[in-house]
Design a protein around this motif. Structure first.
Motif, PDB file in Angstrom:
ATOM      1  N   ASN A   1       0.992  -1.159   0.058  1.00 51.21           N
ATOM      2  CA  ASN A   1       0.067   0.078  -0.010  1.00 51.21           C
ATOM      3  C   ASN A   1       1.006   1.233  -0.124  1.00 51.21           C
ATOM      4  OD1 ASN A   1      -2.409  -1.424   0.029  1.00 51.21           O
ATOM      5  ND2 ASN A   1      -2.786  -1.318   2.109  1.00 51.21           N
ATOM      6  N   GLU A   2       1.984   1.211   0.814  1.00 51.61           N
ATOM      7  CA  GLU A   2       2.744   2.427   0.890  1.00 51.61           C
ATOM      8  C   GLU A   2       3.534   2.483  -0.486  1.00 51.61           C
ATOM      9  OE1 GLU A   2       5.820   2.586   4.163  1.00 51.61           O
ATOM     10  OE2 GLU A   2       4.199   1.975   5.554  1.00 51.61           O
ATOM     11  N   TYR A   3       4.001   1.564  -1.171  1.00 51.92           N
ATOM     12  CA  TYR A   3       4.679   1.747  -2.291  1.00 51.92           C
ATOM     13  C   TYR A   3       3.752   2.100  -3.400  1.00 51.92           C
ATOM     14  CZ  TYR A   3       7.030  -0.040  -6.643  1.00 51.92           C
ATOM     15  OH  TYR A   3       7.637   0.051  -7.853  1.00 51.92           O
TER      16      TYR A   3
ATOM     17  N   LEU B   1      14.816   7.709 -12.590  1.00 52.32           N
ATOM     18  CA  LEU B   1      13.286   7.356 -12.156  1.00 52.32           C
ATOM     19  C   LEU B   1      12.415   6.419 -13.150  1.00 52.32           C
ATOM     20  CD1 LEU B   1      10.926   8.063 -10.559  1.00 52.32           C
ATOM     21  CD2 LEU B   1      10.286  10.002 -11.860  1.00 52.32           C
ATOM     22  N   GLY B   2      12.892   6.643 -14.225  1.00 54.18           N
ATOM     23  CA  GLY B   2      12.349   5.917 -15.487  1.00 54.18           C
ATOM     24  C   GLY B   2      12.652   4.276 -15.099  1.00 54.18           C
ATOM     25  N   LYS B   3      13.962   3.861 -14.844  1.00 55.18           N
ATOM     26  CA  LYS B   3      14.243   2.815 -14.530  1.00 55.18           C
ATOM     27  C   LYS B   3      13.426   1.878 -13.240  1.00 55.18           C
ATOM     28  CE  LYS B   3      18.962   2.894 -16.410  1.00 55.18           C
ATOM     29  NZ  LYS B   3      20.525   2.841 -16.228  1.00 55.18           N
ATOM     30  N   GLU B   4      13.328   2.909 -12.200  1.00 55.75           N
ATOM     31  CA  GLU B   4      12.522   2.501 -11.030  1.00 55.75           C
ATOM     32  C   GLU B   4      11.252   2.441 -11.337  1.00 55.75           C
ATOM     33  OE1 GLU B   4      13.336   1.877  -7.961  1.00 55.75           O
ATOM     34  OE2 GLU B   4      15.552   2.295  -7.945  1.00 55.75           O
ATOM     35  N   LEU B   5      10.496   2.974 -12.283  1.00 57.97           N
ATOM     36  CA  LEU B   5       9.098   2.724 -12.588  1.00 57.97           C
ATOM     37  C   LEU B   5       9.086   1.463 -13.212  1.00 57.97           C
ATOM     38  CD1 LEU B   5       8.243   6.505 -13.398  1.00 57.97           C
ATOM     39  CD2 LEU B   5       7.430   5.430 -11.561  1.00 57.97           C
TER      40      LEU B   5
ATOM     41  N   LEU C   1       3.822   5.322  -5.677  1.00 54.28           N
ATOM     42  CA  LEU C   1       3.874   4.969  -7.077  1.00 54.28           C
ATOM     43  C   LEU C   1       2.617   5.914  -7.825  1.00 54.28           C
ATOM     44  CD1 LEU C   1       5.139   3.164  -9.224  1.00 54.28           C
ATOM     45  CD2 LEU C   1       3.301   1.319  -9.009  1.00 54.28           C
ATOM     46  N   ASN C   2       1.393   6.001  -7.444  1.00 54.92           N
ATOM     47  CA  ASN C   2       0.216   6.773  -8.009  1.00 54.92           C
ATOM     48  C   ASN C   2       0.437   7.949  -7.642  1.00 54.92           C
ATOM     49  OD1 ASN C   2      -0.462   4.179  -9.340  1.00 54.92           O
ATOM     50  ND2 ASN C   2      -1.485   3.655  -7.337  1.00 54.92           N
ATOM     51  N   GLY C   3       1.063   8.543  -6.794  1.00 52.09           N
ATOM     52  CA  GLY C   3       1.120   9.851  -6.273  1.00 52.09           C
ATOM     53  C   GLY C   3       2.379  10.480  -6.873  1.00 52.09           C
ATOM     54  N   ASP C   4       3.436  10.936  -5.949  1.00 50.85           N
ATOM     55  CA  ASP C   4       4.322  11.547  -6.250  1.00 50.85           C
ATOM     56  C   ASP C   4       5.322  11.126  -7.503  1.00 50.85           C
ATOM     57  OD1 ASP C   4       3.599  13.416  -4.199  1.00 50.85           O
ATOM     58  OD2 ASP C   4       5.034  12.590  -2.560  1.00 50.85           O
TER      59      ASP C   4
ATOM     60  N   ALA D   1       4.125   9.361  -9.947  1.00 48.49           N
ATOM     61  CA  ALA D   1       3.478   9.631 -11.180  1.00 48.49           C
ATOM     62  C   ALA D   1       3.635  11.069 -11.584  1.00 48.49           C
ATOM     63  CB  ALA D   1       1.783   9.453 -11.178  1.00 48.49           C
ATOM     64  N   ASP D   2       3.534  12.103 -10.898  1.00 46.66           N
ATOM     65  CA  ASP D   2       3.834  13.455 -11.108  1.00 46.66           C
ATOM     66  C   ASP D   2       5.242  13.638 -11.488  1.00 46.66           C
ATOM     67  OD1 ASP D   2       1.352  13.982 -10.165  1.00 46.66           O
ATOM     68  OD2 ASP D   2       1.684  14.573  -8.080  1.00 46.66           O
ATOM     69  N   ALA D   3       6.352  12.924 -10.743  1.00 41.40           N
ATOM     70  CA  ALA D   3       7.641  13.283 -11.291  1.00 41.40           C
ATOM     71  C   ALA D   3       7.807  12.443 -12.413  1.00 41.40           C
ATOM     72  CB  ALA D   3       8.685  12.624 -10.183  1.00 41.40           C
ATOM     73  N   ALA D   4       7.314  11.479 -12.853  1.00 39.32           N
ATOM     74  CA  ALA D   4       7.306  10.895 -14.315  1.00 39.32           C
ATOM     75  C   ALA D   4       6.824  11.799 -15.169  1.00 39.32           C
ATOM     76  CB  ALA D   4       6.594   9.537 -14.185  1.00 39.32           C
ATOM     77  N   ALA D   5       6.122  12.962 -15.066  1.00 35.34           N
ATOM     78  CA  ALA D   5       5.797  13.660 -16.053  1.00 35.34           C
ATOM     79  C   ALA D   5       6.758  14.662 -16.555  1.00 35.34           C
ATOM     80  CB  ALA D   5       4.340  14.381 -15.872  1.00 35.34           C
ATOM     81  N   VAL D   6       7.761  14.826 -15.633  1.00 38.43           N
ATOM     82  CA  VAL D   6       8.790  15.778 -15.531  1.00 38.43           C
ATOM     83  C   VAL D   6       9.580  15.436 -16.815  1.00 38.43           C
ATOM     84  CG1 VAL D   6      10.813  17.041 -14.683  1.00 38.43           C
ATOM     85  CG2 VAL D   6       8.805  16.444 -13.342  1.00 38.43           C
ATOM     86  N   LYS D   7      10.131  16.326 -17.910  1.00 40.95           N
ATOM     87  CA  LYS D   7      10.752  16.092 -19.149  1.00 40.95           C
ATOM     88  C   LYS D   7      12.335  16.093 -18.601  1.00 40.95           C
ATOM     89  CE  LYS D   7       7.357  15.194 -21.789  1.00 40.95           C
ATOM     90  NZ  LYS D   7       6.272  15.062 -20.741  1.00 40.95           N
ATOM     91  N   ALA D   8      13.190  15.454 -19.608  1.00 42.00           N
ATOM     92  CA  ALA D   8      14.796  15.969 -19.414  1.00 42.00           C
ATOM     93  C   ALA D   8      15.062  17.320 -19.320  1.00 42.00           C
ATOM     94  CB  ALA D   8      15.262  14.996 -20.362  1.00 42.00           C
ATOM     95  N   GLU D   9      14.517  17.963 -20.222  1.00 46.78           N
ATOM     96  CA  GLU D   9      14.649  19.471 -20.407  1.00 46.78           C
ATOM     97  C   GLU D   9      14.618  20.286 -19.192  1.00 46.78           C
ATOM     98  OE1 GLU D   9      11.158  18.503 -23.097  1.00 46.78           O
ATOM     99  OE2 GLU D   9      13.173  17.632 -22.650  1.00 46.78           O
TER     100      GLU D   9
END
Length: 227
Positions: A38-40, A68-72, A44-47, A49-57
């Motif tokens: 549940n914690e994981y 982060l991409g590897k962790e996901l 995964l679905n909160g912070d 997911a938001d961080a995953a939307a951040v682009k390299a630039e």
């Protein structure tokens, strides 16, 4: 016969006790897995997911986005629960559930670290960009302040620009991107005010020159007519 019966009864009691103990241990392990999962998943679905939307630039260090991409991409273990009917099977399930709980705990920590790295790198990039933009706007403002001397219709606009330059200069080395951006916006507004005042004076001078030229032409015409 009595001894045999007693032995069987004793064995059944022992086996029953071991089974009950194994069931309890497995249930506890199952609760542990669900709690860690549940914690994981919340991360995964909160912070995450938001961080995953951040682009390299958008970050100062593009490797944080890559990490982060590897962790996901990590595959969570498949929950099986306590489905065995004997103590041996339940003990094995308890061990497996413990391993799964460890997986969730370990990956929650590593994912949290990767998310934090992206967030901090994005903040660093945002601050860097804010400082760069403010410096450029300060250069523009300083040049305008010099060039506009004696060329504005309302000199208070230049005073406002001077104050904005002073305030922005004090924030050049600050670490708050929001305050820096606000100072840049104030500076930009002051620049626009001076430019508008310069244009207003230019227009007024042009109108005055045109009126003077017209008056002179009319006077000349009247003089020629009188002659």
């Amino acid at each position: 016969v009595v001894l045999v019966v007693a032995g069987v009864v004793g064995w059944n009691m022992y086996r029953g006790a071991k089974l009950a103990e194994a069931k309890e241990a497995c249930a506890t392990a199952a609760d542990g897995v669900r709690s860690q999962a549940n914690e994981y998943n919340a991360l995964l679905n909160g912070d995450a997911a938001d961080a995953a939307a951040v682009k390299a630039e958008q970050v100062k260090d593009a490797k944080t986005v890559e990490s982060l991409g590897k962790e996901l991409k990590a595959s969570a273990p498949e929950y099986e629960g306590c489905v065995a009917e004997d103590a041996k099977g339940l003990d094995a399930a308890t061990v497996k559930l413990g391993e799964q709980a460890d997986w969730y705990k370990t990956h929650e920590q590593s994912l949290s670290k990767a998310v934090r790295a992206v967030i901090e790198s994005k903040a660093a990039k945002t601050l860097e960009t804010a400082k760069t933009n403010l410096t450029a706007k300060l250069d523009e403002a300083a040049k305008l302040l010099t060039d506009s001397d004696g060329k504005v219709q309302d000199n208070t606009t230049r005073e406002t620009l001077t104050n904005a330059i002073d305030a922005a200069t004090r924030l050049k080395d600050a670490n708050d991107a929001t305050k820096i951006d606000k100072a840049r916006k104030t500076l930009e507004d002051a620049i626009n005010g001076v430019n508008a005042s310069v244009q207003a004076k230019t227009d007024a001078d042009a109108q005055a020159a045109a009126a003077a030229a017209q008056a002179q032409a009319q006077a000349q015409s009247a003089y020629n007519g009188g002659s």
